[in-house]
Design a protein around this motif. Structure first.
Motif, PDB file in Angstrom:
ATOM      1  N   GLY A 171       0.519  -1.197  -0.096  1.00 20.83           N
ATOM      2  CA  GLY A 171      -0.059   0.443   0.459  1.00 20.83           C
ATOM      3  C   GLY A 171       0.722   0.719   0.356  1.00 20.83           C
ATOM      4  O   GLY A 171       1.042   2.510  -0.213  1.00 20.83           O
ATOM      5  N   SER A 172       2.301   1.119  -0.484  1.00 21.23           N
ATOM      6  CA  SER A 172       3.250   2.535  -0.424  1.00 21.23           C
ATOM      7  C   SER A 172       3.466   2.933  -1.461  1.00 21.23           C
ATOM      8  O   SER A 172       4.842   3.504  -1.702  1.00 21.23           O
ATOM      9  CB  SER A 172       3.425   2.457   1.067  1.00 21.23           C
ATOM     10  OG  SER A 172       3.623   1.635   1.907  1.00 21.23           O
ATOM     11  N   ARG A 173       3.728   1.499  -2.644  1.00 22.78           N
ATOM     12  CA  ARG A 173       4.600   1.321  -3.533  1.00 22.78           C
ATOM     13  C   ARG A 173       3.719   2.475  -5.306  1.00 22.78           C
ATOM     14  O   ARG A 173       3.502   2.362  -5.714  1.00 22.78           O
ATOM     15  CB  ARG A 173       4.676   0.374  -4.284  1.00 22.78           C
ATOM     16  CG  ARG A 173       6.485   0.432  -5.124  1.00 22.78           C
ATOM     17  CD  ARG A 173       6.251  -1.444  -5.274  1.00 22.78           C
ATOM     18  NE  ARG A 173       6.920  -1.573  -6.402  1.00 22.78           N
ATOM     19  CZ  ARG A 173       7.910  -2.448  -6.934  1.00 22.78           C
ATOM     20  NH1 ARG A 173       8.452  -3.130  -5.858  1.00 22.78           N
ATOM     21  NH2 ARG A 173       8.644  -2.820  -7.962  1.00 22.78           N
ATOM     22  N   THR A 174       4.360   3.593  -4.143  1.00 21.64           N
ATOM     23  CA  THR A 174       3.654   4.753  -5.500  1.00 21.64           C
ATOM     24  C   THR A 174       4.012   6.103  -5.208  1.00 21.64           C
ATOM     25  O   THR A 174       5.836   5.892  -4.221  1.00 21.64           O
ATOM     26  CB  THR A 174       1.865   5.467  -4.703  1.00 21.64           C
ATOM     27  OG1 THR A 174       2.469   6.105  -3.341  1.00 21.64           O
ATOM     28  CG2 THR A 174       1.111   4.024  -5.222  1.00 21.64           C
ATOM     29  N   GLY A 175       4.557   6.805  -6.012  1.00 21.13           N
ATOM     30  CA  GLY A 175       5.670   8.246  -5.672  1.00 21.13           C
ATOM     31  C   GLY A 175       6.918   8.052  -6.126  1.00 21.13           C
ATOM     32  O   GLY A 175       7.139   7.122  -6.695  1.00 21.13           O
ATOM     33  N   ASP A 176       7.794   9.048  -6.266  1.00 21.83           N
ATOM     34  CA  ASP A 176       8.672   9.145  -6.752  1.00 21.83           C
ATOM     35  C   ASP A 176      10.032   8.432  -6.340  1.00 21.83           C
ATOM     36  O   ASP A 176      10.694   8.118  -6.923  1.00 21.83           O
ATOM     37  CB  ASP A 176       8.930  10.688  -6.988  1.00 21.83           C
ATOM     38  CG  ASP A 176       8.494  11.294  -8.502  1.00 21.83           C
ATOM     39  OD1 ASP A 176       7.719  10.603  -9.363  1.00 21.83           O
ATOM     40  OD2 ASP A 176       8.467  12.170  -8.398  1.00 21.83           O
ATOM     41  N   HIS A 177       9.623   7.739  -4.806  1.00 20.58           N
ATOM     42  CA  HIS A 177      10.759   7.171  -4.374  1.00 20.58           C
ATOM     43  C   HIS A 177      10.944   5.614  -4.643  1.00 20.58           C
ATOM     44  O   HIS A 177      12.336   5.309  -4.077  1.00 20.58           O
ATOM     45  CB  HIS A 177      10.608   8.043  -2.668  1.00 20.58           C
ATOM     46  CG  HIS A 177      10.891   9.429  -2.478  1.00 20.58           C
ATOM     47  ND1 HIS A 177      11.887   9.527  -1.523  1.00 20.58           N
ATOM     48  CD2 HIS A 177      10.424  10.662  -3.498  1.00 20.58           C
ATOM     49  CE1 HIS A 177      11.799  10.987  -1.546  1.00 20.58           C
ATOM     50  NE2 HIS A 177      11.630  11.715  -2.726  1.00 20.58           N
ATOM     51  N   ALA A 178       9.673   5.790  -4.967  1.00 18.13           N
ATOM     52  CA  ALA A 178       9.653   4.118  -5.022  1.00 18.13           C
ATOM     53  C   ALA A 178      11.096   3.449  -6.021  1.00 18.13           C
ATOM     54  O   ALA A 178      11.333   3.782  -6.899  1.00 18.13           O
ATOM     55  CB  ALA A 178       8.430   3.464  -5.000  1.00 18.13           C
TER      56      ALA A 178
END
Length: 521
Positions: free
Chosen positions: A218-225
């Protein structure tokens, strides 16, 4: 109190505790509960599902519960109760709010060899204590709850029930009202395991740190993944990590396990759900919440990871594209790309979720793509039923997909047995069929020295005609063998439950995995 009155009392308690979905497996001893559930559904207080197999029923209820509905599963006495055990264990270790209602013989028959009579009190072990529903009912807790209901004859009602019940809400999970901030300094990564949620992504974003997030986090979003994090952990970049913040329940990757076990790495732990909060790795510090970052890292640490990730991802994609046959990784990638904003993806254990882990694109924040998996105990059982339940509980999804292996699919083929008039979701189940268990080729058992024993003990070829199996339950089936065929199938769903079988090789899986693991920045 008659059995009918007791059953209606139980249903009233369920509804008042926020249960909105009830799955019933047929039986004589649980008939009072089934009649009461039918009447509650007729009154619009719950949605009723019936399944002939208790194991599938349990996982259907689990899937319904994983998508923020509170579900109960009801079964008869004896072995029917035992068949719920896998779903109950998964719920306990993943902290899913599942209510298990088991009909029992009356007290006068316990300890005798009466038909279908066993000791159901504590049958799920100390992780899930039993409540005697004839004495008291407490549904105010979270996680799985077991209600054992002793029922005596007569087992059928004399009238229809018109419930006078006010529907309640499930028990709320209250986060502690504390704030913790991490200072920059050590070279830090954020590891987000299953069910870590957005706080892990927000921490990585605010701290300027790489995010090593599993697909179901549920965290694998955004530019840091970081897409290829498990490959990068074996490089000099991974060796330079000094601090790890752990969120959720990481289970997928041996490189992550090795990182968390390193004596030279400071491991900061955050709360995780499940019956056993103790971690299997040394922890330097435990925090009551996922922290924030006091300031962003300005050393260029994240930029190094992003550059390395882009390089390895390009080489990985080139390696896969150069393969003469369709690979399981390409199947996972096609499914990941087919998941639209607002979509739902249920992933099976073993190889599919690990293949997906390498192939998930960097999804944008806030578009409500949801990926779920049974990672409490990471079993391959019940995944078809879990996917169906999860899809039914999220009708607002723009698309529902499932990605499973062939052995996982066969393990829960009963999940496709759905009677007429039952709620059925729109769900495309993608089955990666390599005729056996490819996960073991990549483990110690797959080494050349065990080749003589391997196929019989671990490869387990089955030769099942999945199309014929699907035909038996009138489930639409399509068999494909190339990436364009798969992409076309994913682009044109027909509605209802359908199976897309993708044929891949298994004989080269160990070699392919070795070449992938050899990729370095």
């Amino acid at each position: 109190m008659t059995s009918t009155d007791l059953a209606r009392t139980v249903l009233t308690a369920l509804i008042e505790a926020g249960v909105t979905e009830i799955v019933v497996a047929p039986g004589s001893r649980n008939a009072p509960l089934s009649f009461a559930a039918y009447d509650a559904a007729a009154a619009g207080l719950v949605r009723l599902h019936t399944r002939i197999d208790e194991r599938s029923a349990g996982f259907l209820a689990l899937g319904l519960s994983k998508n923020h509905h509170r579900a109960a599963v009801v079964c008869t006495s004896g072995t029917g109760v035992a068949n719920l055990h896998p779903a109950v264990l998964e719920a306990a270790h993943a902290d899913v709010d599942l209510v298990v209602v088991t009909a029992d013989r009356p007290a006068r028959l316990r300890g005798t060899n009466a038909n279908q009579t066993t000791d159901q009190v504590g049958i799920f072990g100390p992780l899930v204590p039993t409540q005697d529903a004839s004495v008291s009912i407490d549904l105010g807790t979270t996680g799985p709850v077991h209600l054992n209901v002793p029922l005596d004859e007569p087992l059928v009602p004399d009238d229809r029930w018109t419930p006078s019940v006010t529907a309640g809400s499930p028990a709320r999970r209250v986060r502690p009202a504390v704030h913790v901030a991490l200072e920059p300094g050590p070279r830090t990564v954020v590891v987000a395991g299953d069910d870590a949620g957005p706080p892990a992504r927000m921490l990585a974003q605010d701290g300027g740190w790489p995010l090593l997030a599993e697909p179901s986090s549920g965290s694998r979003t955004g530019d840091h993944a970081i897409r290829t994090y498990r490959l990068l952990l074996g490089s000099s970049l991974g060796e330079r990590i000094e601090r790890v913040v752990v969120c959720g329940h990481p289970t997928l990757s041996r490189p992550v396990s090795r990182l968390l076990g390193r004596a030279d790495v400071q491991v900061i732990d955050t709360p995780t759900r499940g019956v056993w909060p103790e971690r299997p790795f040394p922890v330097s510090e435990r925090l009551p919440v996922v922290p924030s970052a006091a300031a962003a890292d300005s050393t260029g640490w994240l930029d190094e990871w992003l550059a390395a990730d882009r390089s390895v991802a390009r080489r990985l994609d080139a390696l896969l594209a150069a393969e003469p046959d369709l690979t399981p990784h390409e199947v996972a990638g096609a499914v990941a790309r087919a998941l639209p904003p607002g979509g739902l993806l249920t992933v099976g254990a073993s190889s599919p979720i690990r293949d997906l882990d390498l192939m998930v694109p960097r999804y944008e924040v806030g578009v409500r793509r949801k990926v779920i998996a049974n990672r409490g105990l990471s079993g391959i059982d019940g995944v078809v039923s879990t996917a169906i339940g999860a899809s039914l509980a999220r009708p607002e999804s723009t698309r529902a997909l499932a990605l499973v292996g062939d052995v996982t699919f066969l393990h829960d083929a009963n999940g496709l047995v759905i009677g007429p008039g039952e709620p059925v979701p729109d769900l495309t189940i993608v089955v990666v069929n390599d005729d056996g268990g490819s996960i073991f080729t990549m483990l110690e058992q797959g080494a050349e020295r065990y080749a003589a024993q391997y196929e019989r003990l671990f490869g387990t070829p089955h030769g099942v005609d999945l199309g014929a199996l699907c035909a038996a339950t009138r489930t639409p089936h399509l068999r494909v063998g190339s990436l364009p065929e798969l992409e076309q199938a994913l682009a044109s769903p027909n509605g209802g439950i359908e199976v897309v079988e993708v044929v891949v090789r298994r004989d080269n899986r160990r070699s392919l995995d070795e070449r992938i693991r050899a990729l370095r920045p």
